[in-house]
Design an enzyme around this catalytic site. Structure first.
Site, PDB file in Angstrom:
ATOM      1  N   ARG A  45     -42.756 -65.772 -43.197  1.00  0.00           N
ATOM      2  CA  ARG A  45     -43.174 -65.893 -41.806  1.00  0.00           C
ATOM      3  C   ARG A  45     -43.496 -64.510 -41.245  1.00  0.00           C
ATOM      4  NH1 ARG A  45     -41.063 -69.805 -38.629  1.00  0.00           N
ATOM      5  NH2 ARG A  45     -39.170 -69.780 -39.872  1.00  0.00           N
TER       6      ARG A  45
ATOM      7  N   GLY B 271     -23.951 -71.341 -28.934  1.00  0.00           N
ATOM      8  CA  GLY B 271     -23.647 -70.589 -30.140  1.00  0.00           C
ATOM      9  C   GLY B 271     -24.624 -70.935 -31.244  1.00  0.00           C
TER      10      GLY B 271
ATOM     11  N   GLY C 122     -33.248 -67.912 -42.062  1.00  0.00           N
ATOM     12  CA  GLY C 122     -32.673 -67.962 -40.713  1.00  0.00           C
ATOM     13  C   GLY C 122     -33.057 -66.786 -39.840  1.00  0.00           C
ATOM     14  N   GLU C 123     -34.279 -66.247 -40.056  1.00  0.00           N
ATOM     15  CA  GLU C 123     -34.659 -65.040 -39.292  1.00  0.00           C
ATOM     16  C   GLU C 123     -34.795 -65.325 -37.796  1.00  0.00           C
ATOM     17  OE1 GLU C 123     -37.883 -61.380 -39.260  1.00  0.00           O
ATOM     18  OE2 GLU C 123     -37.763 -62.725 -40.994  1.00  0.00           O
ATOM     19  N   ARG C 124     -35.268 -66.520 -37.432  1.00  0.00           N
ATOM     20  CA  ARG C 124     -35.376 -66.844 -36.004  1.00  0.00           C
ATOM     21  C   ARG C 124     -33.994 -66.846 -35.349  1.00  0.00           C
ATOM     22  NH1 ARG C 124     -36.604 -71.452 -34.373  1.00  0.00           N
ATOM     23  NH2 ARG C 124     -37.638 -70.913 -32.419  1.00  0.00           N
TER      24      ARG C 124
ATOM     25  N   ARG D 128     -39.598 -75.820 -43.503  1.00  0.00           N
ATOM     26  CA  ARG D 128     -39.446 -75.797 -42.055  1.00  0.00           C
ATOM     27  C   ARG D 128     -40.734 -76.290 -41.404  1.00  0.00           C
ATOM     28  NH1 ARG D 128     -34.849 -73.220 -40.780  1.00  0.00           N
ATOM     29  NH2 ARG D 128     -35.412 -73.193 -38.596  1.00  0.00           N
TER      30      ARG D 128
END
Length: 298
Positions: free
Chosen positions: A56, A75, A95-97, A133
């Site tokens: 991405r 959270g 899980g960069e976002r 995703r």
């Protein structure tokens, strides 16, 4: 409130274990590795570096802000995945976002699954995770598939098994990479859809591709209208081919009478589809043959 306290305490004991230099875990065979690998552990955001294999490249700022607001309220619900590089040093796999949004909120730690993987495995995990995703654009997905082919030497069949997609679906994404770069950018920026791109790709000439792309954007054409535009262009090419063949034959027929009259014999003219052909002049005797030769020699 009890849930919040429980969530906050998640993985604290294991986090302390990882910060102990005497318990540095580098392989699955190291002491306490079984307690760490696959467990959810709170890691400091500063100890996590971005994955260079991340496919991405575009992050919607509005969407990122919405995720940050959700994380601030509830959270991080889904842990990120990292691989251990060195003592208290990790690299993001997926899980960069969530990581970026957590930094926006100012969280000191984030829940994470820890994996021990080499670069090759990390690339596969990152690409497969992201392909599955829904917020990657079609070109990013296509580039991810291409990297699995180029860098991991996966076949389309193997990719189909890895990502749970039909081989034909993978092939359709990969075909997008044959589009003119301007059109690829248009898909990434949302000016046209993947459906538009799949229609345009049926034209080999990239200059014509670009012309059609401009018409789609300026006239706000639908996918169906684009398909019709492409079909009309292709039909036009076929018609031109037919016209040139019939014209070539017609000219030969027009000249046939003149040639027959000149030689005083029933001349046969044959013309093929590519415009090539031959002329046959019959003769009935040696005297007739010599007469024709004199006419040819003038």
């Amino acid at each position: 409130m009890a849930k919040a306290v429980q969530k906050q305490a998640l993985g604290r004991g294991l986090s302390a274990l990882l910060k102990d230099p005497s318990n540095d875990i580098k392989s699955v065979n190291d002491k306490n590795a079984d307690k760490v690998i696959g467990s959810i552990i709170e890691l400091e955001l500063d100890s996590i570096e971005i994955n260079p294999f991340q496919p991405r490249t575009n992050f919607n700022e509005e969407s990122l802000q919405e995720l940050a607001s959700s994380i601030k309220e509830l959270g991080v619900i889904q842990p990120i995945t990292v691989r251990k590089l060195d003592f208290n040093k990790y690299q993001l796999i997926s899980g960069e976002r969530r990581l970026r949004a957590s930094k926006l909120v100012g969280l000191p730690t984030i829940p994470a699954y820890i994996r021990i993987a080499n670069d090759n495995e990390s690339l596969v995990m990152a690409l497969v995770e992201n392909i599955q995703r829904h917020d990657l654009d079609p070109i990013e997905i296509a580039l991810s598939y291409q990297r699995l082919i180029d860098e991991i030497q996966l076949t389309q069949e193997q990719m189909s098994d890895r990502v749970g997609k039909k081989r034909s679906t993978i092939a359709n994404y990969l075909r997008l990479l044959k589009l003119d770069p301007i059109i690829q950018t248009g898909i990434r920026d949302g000016f046209i859809s993947m459906g538009h791109g799949r229609a345009i790709i049926n034209i080999d000439n990239q200059n014509i591709q670009a012309d059609i792309y401009q018409k789609i954007v300026s006239q706000n054409l639908s996918v169906r209208e684009t398909e019709s535009l492409v079909k009309n262009y292709q039909d036009g090419l076929k018609s031109k081919g037919k016209v040139s063949k019939s014209t070539s034959f017609s000219v030969a027929e027009d000249q046939k009478k003149a040639i027959t009259s000149f030689f005083g014999a029933k001349v046969e003219v044959k013309v093929s589809g590519n415009g090539k052909g031959k002329i046959s002049i019959p003769f009935h005797s040696e005297e007739d043959f010599n007469r024709i030769i004199k006419l040819i020699n003038g």
